[in-house]
Design an enzyme around this catalytic site. Structure first.
Site, PDB file in Angstrom:
ATOM      1  N   VAL A 198       5.058  -7.991  22.392  1.00 34.79           N
ATOM      2  CA  VAL A 198       5.180  -8.946  23.492  1.00 34.79           C
ATOM      3  C   VAL A 198       3.804  -9.467  23.887  1.00 34.79           C
ATOM      4  CG1 VAL A 198       5.967  -9.308  25.862  1.00 34.79           C
ATOM      5  CG2 VAL A 198       7.315  -7.893  24.314  1.00 34.79           C
ATOM      6  N   ASP A 217      -9.162  -4.073  25.628  1.00 34.60           N
ATOM      7  CA  ASP A 217      -8.592  -3.067  24.745  1.00 34.60           C
ATOM      8  C   ASP A 217      -8.388  -1.775  25.529  1.00 34.60           C
ATOM      9  OD1 ASP A 217     -11.062  -1.702  24.903  1.00 34.60           O
ATOM     10  OD2 ASP A 217     -11.811  -2.647  23.076  1.00 34.60           O
ATOM     11  N   TYR A 266      11.314   8.693  29.242  1.00 32.71           N
ATOM     12  CA  TYR A 266      10.839   7.317  29.163  1.00 32.71           C
ATOM     13  C   TYR A 266      11.500   6.453  30.235  1.00 32.71           C
ATOM     14  CZ  TYR A 266      10.812   2.471  27.530  1.00 32.71           C
ATOM     15  OH  TYR A 266      10.715   1.103  27.469  1.00 32.71           O
ATOM     16  N   TRP A 287      16.121  -4.203  23.406  1.00 33.89           N
ATOM     17  CA  TRP A 287      16.225  -4.505  21.966  1.00 33.89           C
ATOM     18  C   TRP A 287      15.232  -5.604  21.559  1.00 33.89           C
ATOM     19  CZ3 TRP A 287      21.827  -4.237  19.688  1.00 33.89           C
ATOM     20  CH2 TRP A 287      22.456  -3.062  20.123  1.00 33.89           C
TER      21      TRP A 287
END
Length: 301
Positions: A16, A34, A128, A153
């Site tokens: 994404v 980063d 999670y 998904w």
């Protein structure tokens, strides 16, 4: 809200995040740190970095997404998905910044027969899912202006996902079992990025927006098995050399045990997003077909 000087994009190397770099570049000066510069596993360090960059908008697709490993590393999942999100939200509230955050169908238990709405009760069944739900709650509790975009998904050109895994396995195996009793809608990473960019643009034009939680997914319903069959049929029609002669073999979830529980129903009702912002979301077949075509074009000499 006036046009921000800076948009901080976390997780810009994920599937994404990769699409968000494209979608957000026209909306401000992007900072794409980063992990060493902005380490979500160390939430206490984030405020100093935010103070240095002072973004007008924070877009956060970064997350701990190793669903099964999170059962063994719940503290790390919590640090990245909940504590780090809380730190960003509190900074955004104190500095009048906008936070755009991505969440997941795993905040639900999957037991509902029809599609999940934003106001349905959360009941995460995994470490999670719990960590993502706590991250959502931290955003709401902070009082910052925010969009929480739940999806499921997700598949993209960049990074690993179910679609790419099915193509790889179909090329090397003559038998491929795939779960047929879990349902959802494959959603392209590019769609998630474009929706976020649309919302950012609206906020830049007018700070008074209907902030909150929205579901974002391609439309329709399928199973993992039917999704895999659709992708493999596309590959076969495109002339891919496949070891798998027919369709994948349908199996039940109980025949493919995994450490973390998966929602049996991941369908998300996106009518709130469509009606509020007049955004049309594509059928999952069109989204997957377009994504496959991009992957197919990239493999050609």
């Amino acid at each position: 809200m006036s046009r921000p000087a800076t948009i901080l994009l976390t997780g810009s190397s994920g599937q994404v995040g990769f699409e968000l770099r494209r979608a957000l570049v026209l909306h401000g000066r992007l900072i794409c740190p980063d992990r060493h510069q902005f380490d979500l596993s160390q939430p206490a360090t984030l405020t100093a970095a935010l103070d240095a960059w002072r973004p007008g908008i924070i877009v956060n697709p970064a997350a701990y997404t190793a669903v099964d490993r999170a059962e063994d590393e719940p503290a790390l999942a919590h640090a990245i998905n909940a504590d780090a999100v809380a730190a960003m939200a509190h900074w955004a509230a104190a500095n009048k910044a906008l936070l755009v955050h991505y969440s997941t169908d795993y905040v639900f238990d999957g037991s509902k027969d029809d599609a999940w709405r934003e106001d349905d009760a959360a009941n995460p069944q995994s470490a999670y899912g719990l960590s993502k739900w706590l991250g959502e709650q931290a955003i709401r509790d902070s009082g910052c202006r925010h969009f929480i975009l739940r999806s499921s998904w997700v598949a993209g050109v960049y990074g690993q996902n179910f679609l790419k895994t099915m193509l790889r396995l179909a090329a090397s195996r003559d038998s491929l079992p795939v779960v047929a009793d879990q349902f959802g809608a494959p959603t392209p990473a590019s769609l998630l990025a474009d929706v976020a960019a649309n919302l950012v643009a609206r906020c830049q034009a007018d700070a008074e927006q209907p902030y909150g939680t929205y579901h974002v997914a391609a439309q329709g319903r399928t199973s993992w098995h039917d999704y895999a069959s659709f992708v493999i049929a596309l590959a076969r029609d495109a002339g891919w050399p496949l070891a798998l002669a027919g369709a994948p073999r349908a199996i039940a979830s109980r025949d493919y045990p995994q450490k973390a529980a998966r929602p049996a129903n991941s369908l998300l009702d996106c009518s709130k997003l469509r009606h509020t912002f007049d955004l049309n979301l594509p059928p999952w077949q069109d989204a997957v077909r377009q994504l496959f075509q991009t992957i197919d074009d990239a493999r050609k000499p």
